[in-house]
Write a protein that holds these residues in place. Structure first.
Motif, PDB file in Angstrom:
ATOM      1  N   ARG A  73       3.856   3.744  -0.001  1.00 42.41           N
ATOM      2  CA  ARG A  73       4.436   4.582   1.043  1.00 42.41           C
ATOM      3  C   ARG A  73       5.972   4.590   1.022  1.00 42.41           C
ATOM      4  O   ARG A  73       6.583   5.562   1.480  1.00 42.41           O
ATOM      5  N   VAL A  74       6.567   3.526   0.521  1.00 39.72           N
ATOM      6  CA  VAL A  74       8.022   3.408   0.597  1.00 39.72           C
ATOM      7  C   VAL A  74       8.672   3.504  -0.782  1.00 39.72           C
ATOM      8  O   VAL A  74       9.606   4.290  -0.981  1.00 39.72           O
ATOM      9  N   VAL A  75       8.172   2.712  -1.712  1.00 46.25           N
ATOM     10  CA  VAL A  75       8.843   2.612  -3.003  1.00 46.25           C
ATOM     11  C   VAL A  75       8.618   3.854  -3.858  1.00 46.25           C
ATOM     12  O   VAL A  75       9.572   4.437  -4.392  1.00 46.25           O
ATOM     13  N   MET A  76       7.356   4.271  -4.019  1.00 42.56           N
ATOM     14  CA  MET A  76       7.067   5.385  -4.909  1.00 42.56           C
ATOM     15  C   MET A  76       7.759   6.682  -4.509  1.00 42.56           C
ATOM     16  O   MET A  76       8.242   7.412  -5.382  1.00 42.56           O
ATOM     17  N   ALA A 130       3.487  -3.942   7.135  1.00 42.61           N
ATOM     18  CA  ALA A 130       2.909  -3.224   5.995  1.00 42.61           C
ATOM     19  C   ALA A 130       2.581  -4.206   4.883  1.00 42.61           C
ATOM     20  O   ALA A 130       3.364  -5.111   4.580  1.00 42.61           O
ATOM     21  N   SER A 131       1.406  -4.039   4.286  1.00 43.86           N
ATOM     22  CA  SER A 131       1.023  -4.885   3.159  1.00 43.86           C
ATOM     23  C   SER A 131       1.812  -4.488   1.918  1.00 43.86           C
ATOM     24  O   SER A 131       2.422  -3.406   1.863  1.00 43.86           O
ATOM     25  N   LEU A 132       1.809  -5.354   0.921  1.00 43.98           N
ATOM     26  CA  LEU A 132       2.587  -5.089  -0.283  1.00 43.98           C
ATOM     27  C   LEU A 132       2.137  -3.818  -0.999  1.00 43.98           C
ATOM     28  O   LEU A 132       2.989  -2.997  -1.391  1.00 43.98           O
ATOM     29  N   PRO A 133       0.809  -3.584  -1.176  1.00 41.16           N
ATOM     30  CA  PRO A 133       0.411  -2.306  -1.789  1.00 41.16           C
ATOM     31  C   PRO A 133       0.871  -1.087  -0.991  1.00 41.16           C
ATOM     32  O   PRO A 133       1.300  -0.090  -1.569  1.00 41.16           O
TER      33      PRO A 133
END
Length: 313
Positions: free
Chosen positions: A224-227, A216-219
């Motif tokens: 998808r994960v952090v927010m 997975a790219s940083l954006p």
């Protein structure tokens, strides 16, 4: 050692005294309550008591001074037929939506930037957060100078040789409300950044590393994960910002004064104008109660979700 017991009593050794609460123990137990009692009484009287009084006044025909000739919900009916109230309500919708949305986007963006462990992070964090330390009166006065067509940004850019440049939102009835958005976002976005940054620092780094190992790219990791992990932070930020937007008064008075005309009025300035300058306390109280209803409409779902999460947690 002998023990003595009577019917219904627990046996205890002879010669051992039964300990009883002393005066000091009673005082220690009651001291926190005694210390908090004045604050509780003052809050009940000057917060909730005045809320109740405002609601009572909204049901009366009060003008310059309070009177108790009850007219039911006639003041609310007058309010609904008042053109200036609908201008203020529309402005609140525009101001609130842009203020909350832009603060969330900018705050989250700044927090993600600082979460990359960049150099001078402490200095940048302080720089972004500093505007929140200012009062809205100071913010309004400063931005009034910056947005004044004869003194601020427009005058400066024209002095550079761009004579056709125009930035006169402050005196344009159709754009004045957006100057409130600019000033408010400048002040509050750093606070939202601090909320998001605290949430980001509470996420386990192993989750991010696992997502990156999966390709997975940083954006995409942040989206998808952090927010999704920051939903409580987002909800809290929305609640706080919405509360600020509904109660906004000092920023409007310092920056636009509700003008030109009443094109940048918000409900708080409408309430002040009618209750204190137009001798219509009844209508001003009715508008204040509707503002309170707006705050409760935001606060009650938040408290319900918090209590529900704790109960099921």
């Amino acid at each position: 050692m002998k023990s003595v017991s009577t019917s219904g009593d627990v046996a205890r050794p002879v010669g051992v005294a039964v300990s009883r609460p002393s005066v000091a123990g009673h005082l220690q137990a009651w001291l926190p309550k005694l210390v908090l009692a004045p604050s509780v009484v003052i809050s009940l009287c000057f917060v909730y008591g005045f809320m109740l009084w405002t609601f009572i006044l909204s049901l009366t025909d009060s003008r310059m001074l309070p009177n108790y000739d009850f007219v039911g919900f006639a003041q609310y009916a007058r309010l609904m037929n008042n053109e200036r109230w609908w201008v203020a309500a529309t402005n609140l919708g525009v101001f609130g939506a842009l203020f909350v949305g832009l603060c969330l986007v900018l705050g989250a963006g700044l927090a993600i930037l600082l979460d990359q462990r960049i150099r001078r992070e402490g200095m940048l964090r302080t720089l972004y957060l500093y505007p929140m330390a200012l009062s809205f009166i100071v913010t309004g006065v400063v931005w009034k100078w910056l947005l004044n067509p004869g003194l601020g940004i427009q005058s400066m850019v024209r002095g550079w040789g761009f004579e056709s440049f125009t930035f006169d939102w402050l005196v344009d009835p159709n754009m004045a409300v957006y100057t409130l958005v600019i000033a408010a976002v400048w002040q509050a976005s750093g606070f939202v950044m601090a909320l998001f940054l605290a949430g980001l620092r509470g996420i386990d780094d192993s989750i991010l590393k696992a997502a990156q190992l999966d390709g997975a790219s940083l954006p995409r990791v942040y989206w998808r994960v952090v927010m999704p992990c920051l939903r409580p932070v987002v909800f809290s930020a929305v609640m706080i910002l919405s509360h600020i937007a509904i109660k906004s008064f000092d920023l409007v008075v310092a920056l636009t004064g509700g003008g030109p005309g009443y094109s940048s009025d918000l409900p708080a300035t409408f309430m002040y104008a009618h209750a204190f300058t137009r001798a219509q306390i009844g209508m001003g109280s009715a508008s204040a109660i509707l503002m309170l209803g707006g705050v409760l409409a935001i606060l009650v779902p938040y408290l319900y979700s918090e209590l529900r999460s704790r109960r099921h947690g």
